[in-house]
Design an enzyme around this catalytic site. Structure first.
Site, PDB file in Angstrom:
ATOM      1  N   HIS A  76      56.231 -10.948  18.388  1.00  0.00           N
ATOM      2  CA  HIS A  76      56.723 -10.299  19.609  1.00  0.00           C
ATOM      3  C   HIS A  76      58.208 -10.597  19.798  1.00  0.00           C
ATOM      4  O   HIS A  76      58.618 -11.753  19.785  1.00  0.00           O
ATOM      5  CB  HIS A  76      55.937 -10.790  20.828  1.00  0.00           C
ATOM      6  CG  HIS A  76      54.580 -10.168  20.938  1.00  0.00           C
ATOM      7  ND1 HIS A  76      53.883 -10.112  22.120  1.00  0.00           N
ATOM      8  CD2 HIS A  76      53.802  -9.550  20.016  1.00  0.00           C
ATOM      9  CE1 HIS A  76      52.724  -9.498  21.920  1.00  0.00           C
ATOM     10  NE2 HIS A  76      52.651  -9.156  20.643  1.00  0.00           N
ATOM     11  N   TYR A 204      54.063 -10.543  32.409  1.00  0.00           N
ATOM     12  CA  TYR A 204      53.877 -11.535  33.471  1.00  0.00           C
ATOM     13  C   TYR A 204      54.196 -10.825  34.779  1.00  0.00           C
ATOM     14  O   TYR A 204      55.314 -10.330  34.948  1.00  0.00           O
ATOM     15  CB  TYR A 204      54.843 -12.709  33.294  1.00  0.00           C
ATOM     16  CG  TYR A 204      54.534 -13.627  32.119  1.00  0.00           C
ATOM     17  CD1 TYR A 204      54.968 -13.332  30.837  1.00  0.00           C
ATOM     18  CD2 TYR A 204      53.824 -14.817  32.322  1.00  0.00           C
ATOM     19  CE1 TYR A 204      54.703 -14.189  29.770  1.00  0.00           C
ATOM     20  CE2 TYR A 204      53.558 -15.679  31.257  1.00  0.00           C
ATOM     21  CZ  TYR A 204      53.995 -15.362  29.986  1.00  0.00           C
ATOM     22  OH  TYR A 204      53.732 -16.212  28.941  1.00  0.00           O
ATOM     23  N   PRO A 296      49.949 -23.264  32.307  1.00  0.00           N
ATOM     24  CA  PRO A 296      49.986 -22.339  31.162  1.00  0.00           C
ATOM     25  C   PRO A 296      51.088 -21.271  31.223  1.00  0.00           C
ATOM     26  O   PRO A 296      51.322 -20.589  30.218  1.00  0.00           O
ATOM     27  CB  PRO A 296      48.601 -21.685  31.191  1.00  0.00           C
ATOM     28  CG  PRO A 296      48.148 -21.829  32.594  1.00  0.00           C
ATOM     29  CD  PRO A 296      48.748 -23.082  33.125  1.00  0.00           C
ATOM     30  N   LYS A 300      53.296 -23.304  26.775  1.00  0.00           N
ATOM     31  CA  LYS A 300      53.973 -24.390  26.052  1.00  0.00           C
ATOM     32  C   LYS A 300      53.023 -25.471  25.513  1.00  0.00           C
ATOM     33  O   LYS A 300      53.442 -26.296  24.692  1.00  0.00           O
ATOM     34  CB  LYS A 300      55.007 -25.064  26.971  1.00  0.00           C
ATOM     35  CG  LYS A 300      56.216 -24.200  27.258  1.00  0.00           C
ATOM     36  CD  LYS A 300      57.109 -24.105  26.038  1.00  0.00           C
ATOM     37  CE  LYS A 300      58.147 -23.019  26.127  1.00  0.00           C
ATOM     38  NZ  LYS A 300      58.128 -22.081  25.018  1.00  0.00           N
ATOM     39  N   TYR A 388      61.605 -19.802  26.352  1.00  0.00           N
ATOM     40  CA  TYR A 388      60.319 -19.207  25.978  1.00  0.00           C
ATOM     41  C   TYR A 388      60.113 -19.254  24.459  1.00  0.00           C
ATOM     42  O   TYR A 388      59.032 -19.593  23.979  1.00  0.00           O
ATOM     43  CB  TYR A 388      60.234 -17.753  26.474  1.00  0.00           C
ATOM     44  CG  TYR A 388      58.811 -17.240  26.521  1.00  0.00           C
ATOM     45  CD1 TYR A 388      58.091 -17.222  27.712  1.00  0.00           C
ATOM     46  CD2 TYR A 388      58.172 -16.790  25.359  1.00  0.00           C
ATOM     47  CE1 TYR A 388      56.781 -16.770  27.753  1.00  0.00           C
ATOM     48  CE2 TYR A 388      56.859 -16.339  25.387  1.00  0.00           C
ATOM     49  CZ  TYR A 388      56.174 -16.327  26.587  1.00  0.00           C
ATOM     50  OH  TYR A 388      54.870 -15.892  26.628  1.00  0.00           O
TER      51      TYR A 388
HETATM   52  C1  PHB Z   1      47.222 -16.391  26.407  1.00  0.00           C
HETATM   53  O1  PHB Z   1      47.286 -15.385  25.694  1.00  0.00           O
HETATM   54  O2  PHB Z   1      46.168 -17.022  26.528  1.00  0.00           O
HETATM   55  C2  PHB Z   1      48.420 -16.834  27.145  1.00  0.00           C
HETATM   56  C3  PHB Z   1      49.628 -16.205  26.916  1.00  0.00           C
HETATM   57  C4  PHB Z   1      50.750 -16.598  27.610  1.00  0.00           C
HETATM   58  C5  PHB Z   1      50.669 -17.620  28.541  1.00  0.00           C
HETATM   59  C6  PHB Z   1      49.463 -18.272  28.747  1.00  0.00           C
HETATM   60  C7  PHB Z   1      48.330 -17.870  28.053  1.00  0.00           C
HETATM   61  O3  PHB Z   1      51.766 -17.984  29.224  1.00  0.00           O
END
Ligand code: PHB
Ligand code: APR
Length: 393
Positions: A76, A204, A296, A300, A388
């Site tokens: 990505h 997000y 989450p 990280k 990130y």
């Molecule tokens: C996930 O795909 O489980 C996932 C992706 C990004 C995050 C947290 C979890 O920030």
């Protein structure tokens, strides 16, 4: 009398931290035994996050376990932030020259277990009552039971890779340690479903009803999350209600692209920031969730476990190959310097995107202003992107 065995490094926990450490040590010719409380099926089925920083991918490559990751992982170049009715793309490649790879932690764990069992050394599954002894001596040992038999594993060093609820962290004397913690008044409700993702990249979303995240595991498997109350129950969230809520929070641009389907996993997890210092005492070294937890947001957790074990493997290699203990002595400070930056980023992203305060409050205005600033400033976007994709290690 307990049966006695010997190894160079005794590793507690067959999560990503313990397994990757064992693999890196093997590449340096260092032997280890992994003691894992659960059975193999349980460990291989656990559903966790799925975003790998470029440095983590490089490390898995160095460890010789990246073949399937390169075949099946999704590279990505950016993520989207949906807020205030618009979608903002943060272009990692353009802003930092780096990317992330979407590949489930479950798959990373499976690849590492396969490599370990192909000849690297043992994993003792269902090791019960693991107890840590004599870490201040030159001959620490682990006592445990397997199939009803008492065993003792005498080691040069012990690596505590047994996660947040393990026995390693409590084995550090209370007088030497300090913990730092932040809990959040909400959790994440996650759903995994065999439906195509709604977008090519992660979204997000900050919404007045609460945070939402659209993620994925593959072109045919999606992972979504919503912010929920800590007292909410899974039973209160039948699939249909959850899909409706996701559509609302991800916004009318995205809703038509969401393919719904039956959940194959659904769970609620609390959010926590936690750091225990130091990460070493005597001959016991902590790595991964045993020493620190991040919320989450920003994914990280696994990446921090990877940088910890990179530092630890390098330090143990210097000890065994050159008799030089400088890196071992510096391990805790080296690892924590990176841990704290990831803690800061995960906390910041959590506070930026979740609903924390009433719409009309000063704090909500601050969040809005920060999101506005992010949308308008390349510098702000670079800060997000750089963190990130992962700070160097
Ligand atoms: C996930 O795909 O489980 C996932 C992706 C990004 C995050 C947290 C979890 O920030
Ligand atoms: N004895 C032996 N094994 C134990 C014990 C114990 N007393 N306690 C826990 N374990 C095992 C757990 O069953 C688990 O398999 O230790 C392992 C720890 O693995 P993780 O929890 O996955 O932790 P870690 O390897 O540090 O990985 C960090 O995983 O949980 C995610 O968010 C986290 O992504 C991060 C990553």
């Amino acid at each position: 009398m307990a049966v006695q065995e010997r190894t160079q490094v005794g590793i507690i926990g067959a999560g990503p931290a313990g397994l990757l450490l064992a693999r890196l040590l093997k590449l340096h010719g260092i032997d280890s035994v992994i003691l894992e409380a659960r059975d193999r099926d349980y460990v291989e089925a656990r559903v966790r996050a799925g975003v790998l920083e470029q440095g983590t991918v490089d490390l898995l490559e160095e460890a010789g376990v990246a073949e399937r990751l390169h075949r099946e992982g999704l590279v990505h170049d950016g993520v989207e932030i949906a807020a205030n009715g618009r979608r903002l793309r943060i272009d990692f490649r353009e802003l930092t020259g780096k990317t992330v790879t979407v590949y489930g932690q479950t798959e990373v764990t499976r690849d590492l277990i396969a490599a370990r069992l192909a000849g690297d050394g043992p994993i003792v599954w269902e090791a019960a009552d693991v107890a840590i002894h004599d870490i201040e001596s030159a001959r620490p040992y682990l006592r445990y039971r397997v199939a009803g038999l008492e065993r003792e594993l005498v080691c040069d060093y012990i690596a505590g890779c047994d996660g947040f609820h393990g026995v390693s962290r409590p084995a550090l004397p209370e007088s030497v340690g300090q913990t730092f913690e932040r809990t959040y008044a909400f959790g994440w409700l996650g759903i995994l479903a065999d439906v195509p993702p709604c977008s090519e990249e992660l979204i997000y979303a900050s919404h007045p009803r609460g945070f939402a995240l659209a993620s994925m595991r593959s072109p045919t498997r999606s992972r979504y999350y919503i912010q929920c109350g800590l007292d909410e129950k899974i039973e209160e969230w039948p699939d249909e209600r959850l899909w409706d809520e996701l559509k609302l929070r991800l916004g009318s641009d995205t809703a038509p692209d969401i393919t719904t389907g039956p959940s194959i996993e659904k769970s609620i997890a609390p959010l926590r920031s936690f750091v225990s210092t130091p990460m070493q005492h005597g001959r016991l070294f902590l790595a991964g969730d045993a020493a620190h937890i991040v919320p989450p947001t920003g994914a990280k957790g696994l990446n921090l476990a990877a940088s910890d074990v990179h530092y630890l493997a390098r330090a143990l290699a210097a000890h065994y190959s050159k008799g030089n203990d400088d890196l071992l002595r510096a391990y805790s400070d080296t690892a924590l310097a990176r841990v704290w930056k990831a803690e800061r980023f995960s906390w910041w992203m959590t506070m930026l995107l979740h609903r924390l305060h009433p719409e009309a409050s000063f704090e909500a205005q601050m969040q809005r202003a920060e999101l506005d600033y992010l949308a308008s400033s390349r510098a702000a976007q670079t800060v997000l992107a750089e963190n990130y994709v992962g700070l160097p290690f």
